[in-house]
Design a protein around this motif. Structure first.
Motif, mmCIF file in Angstrom:
data_model
loop_
_atom_site.group_PDB
_atom_site.id
_atom_site.type_symbol
_atom_site.label_atom_id
_atom_site.label_comp_id
_atom_site.label_asym_id
_atom_site.label_seq_id
_atom_site.Cartn_x
_atom_site.Cartn_y
_atom_site.Cartn_z
ATOM 1 N N PRO A 5 0.835 -1.206 0.000
ATOM 2 C CA PRO A 5 0.000 0.000 0.000
ATOM 3 C C PRO A 5 0.869 1.255 0.000
ATOM 4 C CG PRO A 5 -0.731 -1.562 1.672
ATOM 5 C CD PRO A 5 0.578 -2.057 1.172
ATOM 6 N N HIS A 6 0.459 2.266 -0.785
ATOM 7 C CA HIS A 6 1.243 3.500 -0.894
ATOM 8 C C HIS A 6 0.348 4.707 -0.630
ATOM 9 C CE1 HIS A 6 4.430 6.216 -2.296
ATOM 10 N NE2 HIS A 6 3.453 6.901 -2.883
ATOM 11 N N ASP A 7 0.882 5.670 0.127
ATOM 12 C CA ASP A 7 0.188 6.932 0.396
ATOM 13 C C ASP A 7 1.129 8.080 0.073
ATOM 14 O OD1 ASP A 7 -2.362 6.036 2.012
ATOM 15 O OD2 ASP A 7 -0.683 4.931 2.881
ATOM 16 N N ASP A 8 0.566 9.190 -0.358
ATOM 17 C CA ASP A 8 1.394 10.371 -0.603
ATOM 18 C C ASP A 8 2.000 10.880 0.702
ATOM 19 O OD1 ASP A 8 0.854 10.306 -3.316
ATOM 20 O OD2 ASP A 8 -0.892 11.624 -3.132
ATOM 21 N N VAL A 9 1.170 10.946 1.770
ATOM 22 C CA VAL A 9 1.631 11.412 3.081
ATOM 23 C C VAL A 9 1.168 10.430 4.138
ATOM 24 C CG1 VAL A 9 1.588 13.254 4.794
ATOM 25 C CG2 VAL A 9 1.514 13.830 2.355
ATOM 26 N N VAL A 10 2.098 9.944 4.943
ATOM 27 C CA VAL A 10 1.771 9.109 6.093
ATOM 28 C C VAL A 10 2.217 9.824 7.354
ATOM 29 C CG1 VAL A 10 2.459 7.027 7.356
ATOM 30 C CG2 VAL A 10 1.753 6.846 4.981
ATOM 31 N N LEU A 133 8.173 -0.406 12.875
ATOM 32 C CA LEU A 133 9.411 -0.864 13.505
ATOM 33 C C LEU A 133 10.658 -0.271 12.872
ATOM 34 C CD1 LEU A 133 8.722 -4.688 14.000
ATOM 35 C CD2 LEU A 133 8.489 -2.850 15.679
ATOM 36 N N ASP A 134 10.591 -0.009 11.563
ATOM 37 C CA ASP A 134 11.782 0.480 10.877
ATOM 38 C C ASP A 134 11.390 1.187 9.589
ATOM 39 O OD1 ASP A 134 14.440 0.965 10.477
ATOM 40 O OD2 ASP A 134 15.017 -1.119 10.089
ATOM 41 N N LEU A 135 12.319 1.965 9.053
ATOM 42 C CA LEU A 135 12.103 2.716 7.824
ATOM 43 C C LEU A 135 13.267 2.450 6.877
ATOM 44 C CD1 LEU A 135 11.323 4.669 10.452
ATOM 45 C CD2 LEU A 135 10.581 6.201 8.631
ATOM 46 N N HIS A 136 12.969 2.498 5.563
ATOM 47 C CA HIS A 136 13.990 2.328 4.545
ATOM 48 C C HIS A 136 13.743 3.362 3.448
ATOM 49 C CE1 HIS A 136 14.882 -1.572 6.406
ATOM 50 N NE2 HIS A 136 13.577 -1.760 6.425
ATOM 51 N N LEU A 144 7.981 1.423 5.041
ATOM 52 C CA LEU A 144 7.721 1.295 6.474
ATOM 53 C C LEU A 144 7.488 -0.169 6.813
ATOM 54 C CD1 LEU A 144 5.150 4.226 6.728
ATOM 55 C CD2 LEU A 144 7.581 4.324 7.284
ATOM 56 N N ASP A 145 8.332 -0.729 7.662
ATOM 57 C CA ASP A 145 8.158 -2.101 8.128
ATOM 58 C C ASP A 145 7.304 -2.104 9.387
ATOM 59 O OD1 ASP A 145 9.770 -3.042 6.109
ATOM 60 O OD2 ASP A 145 11.597 -3.030 7.328
ATOM 61 N N LEU A 146 6.234 -2.900 9.383
ATOM 62 C CA LEU A 146 5.294 -2.944 10.496
ATOM 63 C C LEU A 146 5.498 -4.204 11.325
ATOM 64 C CD1 LEU A 146 2.061 -1.724 8.671
ATOM 65 C CD2 LEU A 146 3.813 -0.369 9.820
ATOM 66 N N ALA A 147 5.033 -4.146 12.573
ATOM 67 C CA ALA A 147 5.246 -5.242 13.517
ATOM 68 C C ALA A 147 4.555 -6.519 13.091
ATOM 69 C CB ALA A 147 4.754 -4.825 14.907
ATOM 70 N N ASP A 148 3.498 -6.442 12.298
ATOM 71 C CA ASP A 148 2.790 -7.648 11.858
ATOM 72 C C ASP A 148 3.429 -8.286 10.638
ATOM 73 O OD1 ASP A 148 2.107 -5.936 9.815
ATOM 74 O OD2 ASP A 148 -0.064 -6.028 10.155
ATOM 75 N N ARG A 152 4.305 -0.849 4.240
ATOM 76 C CA ARG A 152 3.633 0.228 3.532
ATOM 77 C C ARG A 152 4.705 1.145 2.958
ATOM 78 N NH1 ARG A 152 -1.943 0.631 5.051
ATOM 79 N NH2 ARG A 152 -2.059 2.607 3.923
ATOM 80 N N SER A 153 4.280 1.999 2.036
ATOM 81 C CA SER A 153 5.204 2.994 1.512
ATOM 82 C C SER A 153 4.523 4.346 1.473
ATOM 83 C CB SER A 153 5.702 2.610 0.116
ATOM 84 O OG SER A 153 4.714 2.867 -0.867
#
Length: 408
Positions: A5-10, A133-136, A144-148, A152-153
Protein backbone atom coordinates in the motif's frame (compact mmCIF):
# COMPACT_ATOMS: atom_id res chain seq x y z
CA UNK A 1 2.65 -10.95 -5.09
CA UNK A 2 0.74 -8.63 -2.75
CA UNK A 3 1.18 -4.96 -3.65
CA UNK A 4 2.59 -2.65 -0.97
CA UNK A 5 0.00 0.00 0.00
CA UNK A 6 1.24 3.50 -0.89
CA UNK A 7 0.19 6.93 0.40
CA UNK A 8 1.39 10.37 -0.60
CA UNK A 9 1.63 11.41 3.08
CA UNK A 10 1.77 9.11 6.09
CA UNK A 11 1.62 10.47 9.64
CA UNK A 12 3.07 8.21 12.33
CA UNK A 13 1.09 8.66 15.56
CA UNK A 14 -2.60 9.40 16.16
CA UNK A 15 -1.98 11.76 19.05
CA UNK A 16 -2.89 15.43 19.23
CA UNK A 17 -0.27 16.59 16.75
CA UNK A 18 -0.78 13.81 14.24
CA UNK A 19 -4.56 14.13 14.10
CA UNK A 20 -4.46 17.93 13.95
CA UNK A 21 -1.98 17.74 11.07
CA UNK A 22 -4.34 15.42 9.19
CA UNK A 23 -7.07 18.08 9.52
CA UNK A 24 -4.75 20.93 8.51
CA UNK A 25 -3.60 18.99 5.45
CA UNK A 26 -7.16 18.13 4.46
CA UNK A 27 -8.02 21.84 4.46
CA UNK A 28 -5.40 22.16 1.72
CA UNK A 29 -6.68 19.21 -0.29
CA UNK A 30 -4.22 16.61 1.00
CA UNK A 31 -5.60 13.37 2.42
CA UNK A 32 -2.99 11.90 4.75
CA UNK A 33 -3.09 8.44 6.30
CA UNK A 34 -2.45 8.22 10.05
CA UNK A 35 -0.74 5.09 11.39
CA UNK A 36 -1.29 4.31 15.09
CA UNK A 37 0.52 1.50 16.89
CA UNK A 38 -2.24 0.74 19.42
CA UNK A 39 -5.38 -1.28 18.74
CA UNK A 40 -7.56 1.55 20.02
CA UNK A 41 -7.06 5.28 20.36
CA UNK A 42 -5.90 6.15 23.83
CA UNK A 43 -3.85 9.06 25.07
CA UNK A 44 -1.06 8.72 27.62
CA UNK A 45 -1.49 11.28 30.38
CA UNK A 46 -4.52 12.73 32.06
CA UNK A 47 -5.34 16.10 30.56
CA UNK A 48 -4.05 19.00 28.52
CA UNK A 49 -4.33 22.77 28.86
CA UNK A 50 -5.08 24.32 25.47
CA UNK A 51 -4.06 27.98 25.23
CA UNK A 52 -5.22 30.48 22.61
CA UNK A 53 -2.28 29.79 20.31
CA UNK A 54 -3.86 26.35 19.79
CA UNK A 55 -7.59 26.98 20.23
CA UNK A 56 -7.39 29.74 17.59
CA UNK A 57 -6.38 27.09 15.08
CA UNK A 58 -9.16 24.74 16.16
CA UNK A 59 -11.65 27.47 15.29
CA UNK A 60 -10.12 27.66 11.80
CA UNK A 61 -10.35 23.86 11.47
CA UNK A 62 -14.04 23.85 12.42
CA UNK A 63 -13.88 21.89 15.69
CA UNK A 64 -13.91 24.73 18.22
CA UNK A 65 -17.55 24.25 19.21
CA UNK A 66 -17.18 20.49 19.66
CA UNK A 67 -14.16 21.01 21.91
CA UNK A 68 -15.85 23.75 23.89
CA UNK A 69 -18.54 21.27 24.96
CA UNK A 70 -15.98 19.00 26.68
CA UNK A 71 -13.58 21.68 27.96
CA UNK A 72 -13.46 24.10 30.88
CA UNK A 73 -12.48 27.73 30.33
CA UNK A 74 -10.07 28.68 33.10
CA UNK A 75 -11.00 31.51 35.48
CA UNK A 76 -7.69 32.74 36.95
CA UNK A 77 -3.99 32.02 37.03
CA UNK A 78 -2.94 31.86 40.70
CA UNK A 79 0.46 31.40 42.33
CA UNK A 80 0.43 30.28 45.98
CA UNK A 81 2.95 29.56 48.70
CA UNK A 82 2.82 25.77 48.89
CA UNK A 83 3.20 25.67 52.65
CA UNK A 84 0.95 28.49 53.83
CA UNK A 85 -1.46 28.72 50.90
CA UNK A 86 -0.95 32.50 50.74
CA UNK A 87 -1.72 34.02 47.35
CA UNK A 88 1.49 35.31 45.78
CA UNK A 89 -0.02 36.47 42.52
CA UNK A 90 -3.32 36.36 40.62
CA UNK A 91 -4.13 37.14 37.00
CA UNK A 92 -7.72 36.94 35.69
CA UNK A 93 -8.25 34.62 32.73
CA UNK A 94 -11.87 34.08 31.57
CA UNK A 95 -13.34 36.86 29.45
CA UNK A 96 -10.26 39.07 29.81
CA UNK A 97 -8.10 36.34 28.29
CA UNK A 98 -10.60 35.70 25.49
CA UNK A 99 -10.82 39.39 24.63
CA UNK A 100 -7.04 39.75 24.57
CA UNK A 101 -6.14 36.63 22.59
CA UNK A 102 -9.33 35.91 20.64
CA UNK A 103 -9.92 32.39 21.96
CA UNK A 104 -10.36 30.49 25.22
CA UNK A 105 -7.87 28.84 27.58
CA UNK A 106 -9.26 25.36 28.15
CA UNK A 107 -8.65 22.34 30.35
CA UNK A 108 -9.70 19.17 28.55
CA UNK A 109 -9.25 15.46 29.13
CA UNK A 110 -6.87 14.05 26.53
CA UNK A 111 -9.32 11.26 25.70
CA UNK A 112 -12.05 13.82 24.91
CA UNK A 113 -9.67 15.89 22.79
CA UNK A 114 -8.48 12.84 20.89
CA UNK A 115 -12.07 11.71 20.30
CA UNK A 116 -13.08 15.07 18.81
CA UNK A 117 -9.99 15.11 16.61
CA UNK A 118 -10.35 11.50 15.44
CA UNK A 119 -14.06 11.97 14.68
CA UNK A 120 -13.16 14.97 12.53
CA UNK A 121 -10.38 13.10 10.72
CA UNK A 122 -12.57 10.04 10.14
CA UNK A 123 -11.93 6.38 10.85
CA UNK A 124 -11.20 5.72 7.19
CA UNK A 125 -7.99 7.78 7.42
CA UNK A 126 -6.68 6.17 10.64
CA UNK A 127 -5.03 2.76 10.63
CA UNK A 128 -4.94 1.17 14.09
CA UNK A 129 -2.56 -1.65 15.10
CA UNK A 130 0.03 -0.28 12.65
CA UNK A 131 3.22 -0.37 14.71
CA UNK A 132 6.16 0.91 12.66
CA UNK A 133 9.41 -0.86 13.51
CA UNK A 134 11.78 0.48 10.88
CA UNK A 135 12.10 2.72 7.82
CA UNK A 136 13.99 2.33 4.55
CA UNK A 137 14.63 5.14 2.09
CA UNK A 138 14.34 4.83 -1.65
CA UNK A 139 14.67 7.61 -4.21
CA UNK A 140 10.98 8.44 -4.44
CA UNK A 141 9.48 6.90 -1.32
CA UNK A 142 9.97 5.59 2.21
CA UNK A 143 9.21 1.96 3.04
CA UNK A 144 7.72 1.30 6.47
CA UNK A 145 8.16 -2.10 8.13
CA UNK A 146 5.29 -2.94 10.50
CA UNK A 147 5.25 -5.24 13.52
CA UNK A 148 2.79 -7.65 11.86
CA UNK A 149 5.28 -8.31 9.06
CA UNK A 150 3.55 -6.15 6.47
CA UNK A 151 4.97 -3.13 4.70
CA UNK A 152 3.63 0.23 3.53
CA UNK A 153 5.20 2.99 1.51
CA UNK A 154 4.83 6.76 1.46
CA UNK A 155 6.06 9.74 -0.49
CA UNK A 156 6.41 11.76 2.72
CA UNK A 157 6.47 10.48 6.32
CA UNK A 158 5.74 12.75 9.29
CA UNK A 159 6.97 11.61 12.68
CA UNK A 160 4.28 12.72 15.14
CA UNK A 161 5.04 9.86 17.50
CA UNK A 162 5.70 11.85 20.65
CA UNK A 163 8.57 12.49 23.01
CA UNK A 164 9.80 8.88 22.83
CA UNK A 165 9.81 9.01 19.06
CA UNK A 166 11.15 6.18 16.90
CA UNK A 167 11.27 8.65 14.01
CA UNK A 168 13.46 11.06 15.96
CA UNK A 169 15.95 8.30 16.68
CA UNK A 170 15.91 7.49 12.97
CA UNK A 171 16.57 11.15 12.04
CA UNK A 172 19.19 11.81 14.75
CA UNK A 173 20.80 8.38 14.82
CA UNK A 174 20.56 7.80 18.57
CA UNK A 175 18.34 8.46 21.60
CA UNK A 176 19.19 11.98 22.82
CA UNK A 177 16.79 12.21 25.79
CA UNK A 178 18.23 13.99 28.85
CA UNK A 179 16.84 13.58 32.36
CA UNK A 180 15.91 16.99 33.75
CA UNK A 181 16.61 16.08 37.39
CA UNK A 182 12.90 16.26 38.23
CA UNK A 183 10.08 13.78 38.27
CA UNK A 184 6.34 14.10 38.60
CA UNK A 185 3.15 12.45 39.81
CA UNK A 186 -0.01 12.91 37.74
CA UNK A 187 -3.62 12.42 38.69
CA UNK A 188 -7.27 13.43 38.28
CA UNK A 189 -9.57 14.15 41.22
CA UNK A 190 -13.29 15.04 41.15
CA UNK A 191 -13.58 18.70 42.06
CA UNK A 192 -16.20 17.98 44.73
CA UNK A 193 -13.68 15.91 46.71
CA UNK A 194 -11.25 18.81 47.09
CA UNK A 195 -12.87 20.46 50.10
CA UNK A 196 -9.63 22.18 51.17
CA UNK A 197 -8.94 23.75 47.78
CA UNK A 198 -9.49 27.49 47.26
CA UNK A 199 -10.40 28.56 43.72
CA UNK A 200 -10.93 25.00 42.50
CA UNK A 201 -11.55 26.03 38.89
CA UNK A 202 -8.46 28.22 38.48
CA UNK A 203 -5.06 27.24 37.12
CA UNK A 204 -2.84 27.22 40.19
CA UNK A 205 0.82 26.76 41.01
CA UNK A 206 1.63 25.88 44.63
CA UNK A 207 5.35 26.52 44.95
CA UNK A 208 8.19 25.84 47.39
CA UNK A 209 11.87 24.91 47.53
CA UNK A 210 11.24 21.15 47.28
CA UNK A 211 8.81 21.17 44.38
CA UNK A 212 5.58 22.53 42.99
CA UNK A 213 2.03 21.42 42.32
CA UNK A 214 0.22 22.54 39.16
CA UNK A 215 -3.47 21.88 38.70
CA UNK A 216 -6.40 23.06 36.61
CA UNK A 217 -10.07 22.23 36.10
CA UNK A 218 -11.17 20.20 33.09
CA UNK A 219 -14.31 18.78 31.52
CA UNK A 220 -17.43 20.47 30.23
CA UNK A 221 -18.58 21.43 33.75
CA UNK A 222 -15.16 21.77 35.38
CA UNK A 223 -16.06 18.59 37.24
CA UNK A 224 -12.51 17.28 37.57
CA UNK A 225 -9.12 18.68 38.51
CA UNK A 226 -5.98 17.49 36.77
CA UNK A 227 -2.74 17.81 38.72
CA UNK A 228 1.00 17.38 38.26
CA UNK A 229 3.19 17.34 41.37
CA UNK A 230 6.86 17.95 40.50
CA UNK A 231 9.86 17.45 42.77
CA UNK A 232 13.62 17.42 42.48
CA UNK A 233 15.00 13.89 42.29
CA UNK A 234 18.51 12.47 41.88
CA UNK A 235 20.29 13.37 38.67
CA UNK A 236 20.45 9.72 37.60
CA UNK A 237 17.27 8.02 36.37
CA UNK A 238 17.88 4.29 36.62
CA UNK A 239 14.40 2.94 35.87
CA UNK A 240 13.78 1.25 32.55
CA UNK A 241 11.87 3.75 30.45
CA UNK A 242 10.43 7.06 31.62
CA UNK A 243 7.96 5.70 34.19
CA UNK A 244 8.50 3.67 37.35
CA UNK A 245 6.20 2.34 40.09
CA UNK A 246 5.91 4.67 43.07
CA UNK A 247 4.94 4.21 46.71
CA UNK A 248 2.58 6.61 48.46
CA UNK A 249 5.30 7.98 50.72
CA UNK A 250 7.34 9.04 47.68
CA UNK A 251 4.67 11.41 46.45
CA UNK A 252 4.07 12.90 49.91
CA UNK A 253 7.69 13.30 51.02
CA UNK A 254 8.59 16.42 48.97
CA UNK A 255 5.36 18.08 50.14
CA UNK A 256 5.47 17.21 53.84
CA UNK A 257 4.08 20.08 55.90
CA UNK A 258 2.49 21.76 52.89
CA UNK A 259 -1.01 23.26 52.84
CA UNK A 260 -3.90 20.78 53.36
CA UNK A 261 -5.18 21.46 49.84
CA UNK A 262 -1.95 20.04 48.43
CA UNK A 263 -1.82 16.92 50.59
CA UNK A 264 -5.54 16.30 50.13
CA UNK A 265 -5.15 16.41 46.35
CA UNK A 266 -2.18 14.06 46.39
CA UNK A 267 -4.02 11.67 48.68
CA UNK A 268 -7.24 11.70 46.68
CA UNK A 269 -5.64 10.90 43.33
CA UNK A 270 -4.87 7.30 42.41
CA UNK A 271 -1.15 7.78 41.83
CA UNK A 272 1.08 4.74 41.61
CA UNK A 273 3.62 5.88 39.02
CA UNK A 274 6.39 8.44 38.93
CA UNK A 275 7.24 10.04 35.60
CA UNK A 276 10.73 11.17 34.67
CA UNK A 277 10.57 14.66 33.21
CA UNK A 278 12.86 14.37 30.24
CA UNK A 279 14.06 17.01 27.85
CA UNK A 280 15.75 16.91 24.49
CA UNK A 281 18.33 19.29 23.05
CA UNK A 282 17.27 21.47 20.11
CA UNK A 283 18.01 19.92 16.73
CA UNK A 284 19.76 21.67 13.85
CA UNK A 285 17.44 19.86 11.43
CA UNK A 286 14.10 18.12 11.87
CA UNK A 287 14.21 16.01 8.72
CA UNK A 288 16.13 13.31 6.92
CA UNK A 289 15.32 12.43 3.36
CA UNK A 290 11.55 12.20 3.02
CA UNK A 291 10.94 12.01 6.78
CA UNK A 292 10.16 15.08 8.90
CA UNK A 293 9.39 15.49 12.62
CA UNK A 294 6.51 17.31 14.30
CA UNK A 295 5.64 18.24 17.87
CA UNK A 296 7.33 16.46 20.76
CA UNK A 297 9.29 14.32 18.31
CA UNK A 298 11.00 17.50 17.10
CA UNK A 299 11.13 19.59 20.29
CA UNK A 300 9.95 17.80 23.43
CA UNK A 301 9.19 20.17 26.31
CA UNK A 302 9.21 19.77 30.05
CA UNK A 303 5.63 20.52 31.15
CA UNK A 304 6.17 23.63 33.27
CA UNK A 305 4.66 26.04 30.71
CA UNK A 306 1.94 23.61 29.59
CA UNK A 307 2.96 24.09 25.96
CA UNK A 308 3.81 20.61 24.67
CA UNK A 309 0.50 19.97 22.92
CA UNK A 310 0.09 23.61 21.96
CA UNK A 311 3.45 23.76 20.18
CA UNK A 312 2.59 20.54 18.33
CA UNK A 313 -0.65 22.15 17.17
CA UNK A 314 1.22 25.26 16.01
CA UNK A 315 3.61 23.06 14.03
CA UNK A 316 0.77 21.50 12.08
CA UNK A 317 -0.25 24.75 10.42
CA UNK A 318 3.24 25.64 9.21
CA UNK A 319 3.97 22.10 7.98
CA UNK A 320 0.62 21.80 6.20
CA UNK A 321 1.18 25.11 4.39
CA UNK A 322 4.63 24.09 3.24
CA UNK A 323 3.61 20.59 2.16
CA UNK A 324 0.71 22.01 0.15
CA UNK A 325 3.22 24.01 -1.89
CA UNK A 326 5.87 21.27 -2.03
CA UNK A 327 7.21 19.49 -5.08
CA UNK A 328 6.41 15.81 -4.42
CA UNK A 329 9.61 14.85 -6.18
CA UNK A 330 11.70 16.87 -3.71
CA UNK A 331 10.08 17.77 -0.36
CA UNK A 332 13.36 19.00 1.16
CA UNK A 333 12.75 22.72 0.44
CA UNK A 334 9.32 22.45 2.10
CA UNK A 335 10.83 20.76 5.15
CA UNK A 336 13.49 23.46 5.41
CA UNK A 337 10.89 26.23 5.11
CA UNK A 338 8.80 24.60 7.84
CA UNK A 339 11.78 24.33 10.15
CA UNK A 340 12.72 27.93 9.41
CA UNK A 341 9.28 29.08 10.51
CA UNK A 342 9.23 27.00 13.68
CA UNK A 343 12.79 26.58 14.94
CA UNK A 344 13.33 29.87 16.82
CA UNK A 345 9.90 29.87 18.41
CA UNK A 346 10.02 26.30 19.68
CA UNK A 347 13.54 26.83 21.03
CA UNK A 348 12.34 29.93 22.89
CA UNK A 349 9.42 28.02 24.41
CA UNK A 350 11.71 25.11 25.32
CA UNK A 351 14.12 27.43 27.09
CA UNK A 352 11.30 29.23 28.92
CA UNK A 353 9.89 25.88 30.08
CA UNK A 354 13.26 24.75 31.42
CA UNK A 355 13.65 27.98 33.38
CA UNK A 356 10.25 27.93 35.07
CA UNK A 357 11.07 25.03 37.40
CA UNK A 358 14.27 26.77 38.52
CA UNK A 359 12.25 29.83 39.47
CA UNK A 360 9.44 27.94 41.20
CA UNK A 361 11.86 25.85 43.28
CA UNK A 362 14.05 28.65 44.64
CA UNK A 363 15.24 28.02 48.21
CA UNK A 364 13.97 30.30 50.95
CA UNK A 365 15.91 33.56 50.96
CA UNK A 366 16.32 36.85 49.11
CA UNK A 367 15.89 35.40 45.61
CA UNK A 368 12.60 33.72 46.55
CA UNK A 369 11.41 36.92 48.25
CA UNK A 370 12.19 38.93 45.13
CA UNK A 371 10.31 36.38 42.99
CA UNK A 372 7.28 36.58 45.29
CA UNK A 373 7.29 40.37 45.18
CA UNK A 374 7.37 40.25 41.39
CA UNK A 375 4.46 37.80 41.32
CA UNK A 376 2.38 40.18 43.43
CA UNK A 377 2.67 42.98 40.88
CA UNK A 378 2.79 41.11 37.58
CA UNK A 379 0.04 40.59 35.03
CA UNK A 380 1.42 37.32 33.71
CA UNK A 381 -0.49 37.23 30.46
CA UNK A 382 0.51 40.81 29.73
CA UNK A 383 4.12 40.76 30.89
CA UNK A 384 5.30 37.15 30.72
CA UNK A 385 3.07 34.96 28.59
CA UNK A 386 1.60 37.12 25.82
CA UNK A 387 4.40 36.15 23.42
CA UNK A 388 3.35 32.51 23.81
CA UNK A 389 -0.44 32.70 24.11
CA UNK A 390 -0.87 35.61 21.69
CA UNK A 391 0.79 33.80 18.81
CA UNK A 392 -1.58 33.01 15.95
CA UNK A 393 -0.20 30.10 13.90
CA UNK A 394 -2.36 31.09 10.92
CA UNK A 395 -0.69 34.54 10.77
CA UNK A 396 2.60 34.60 12.66
CA UNK A 397 5.78 32.82 11.64
CA UNK A 398 8.16 33.23 14.56
CA UNK A 399 8.67 34.31 18.16
CA UNK A 400 7.49 37.70 19.26
CA UNK A 401 10.12 40.41 19.78
CA UNK A 402 10.94 41.10 23.41
CA UNK A 403 9.81 37.69 24.65
CA UNK A 404 10.32 37.43 28.41
CA UNK A 405 10.05 34.59 30.90
CA UNK A 406 9.92 34.42 34.68
CA UNK A 407 13.02 36.07 36.12
CA UNK A 408 15.08 34.66 38.92
Amino acid sequence: MEQTPHDDVVIIGAGIGGLTLALALRERGIDATVLERTAELREVGAAVALSANATTLFRRLGIYDALEEVSWAQTDLVFRDGRTGATLGRTPVGSAYRERFGADYWGVHRADLQRVLSDAVGAERIRLSHHVLDLHEEDDRVLLDLADGSRRSAGIVVGADGARSLLRRWVVGYDDAIYSGRSGFRGIVPTEQLTELPDPRAIQFWIGPTGHLLHYAMGGQGQDVNFLAVSRTPQEWTAEGWVEPARDEEKFLPFAGWHPAVTQMLGAGEVDQRWALMRRPPLSTWHRGRVVLLGDAAHALVPHHGQGANQSIEDTWALAEELAAADPADPTPAFEAYEGRRRLRTRAVQFASWQVAEVLHLPDGPAAEARNAEMATTDYFEDKLAWIHGYDPTVDSGIRPGARVLNR
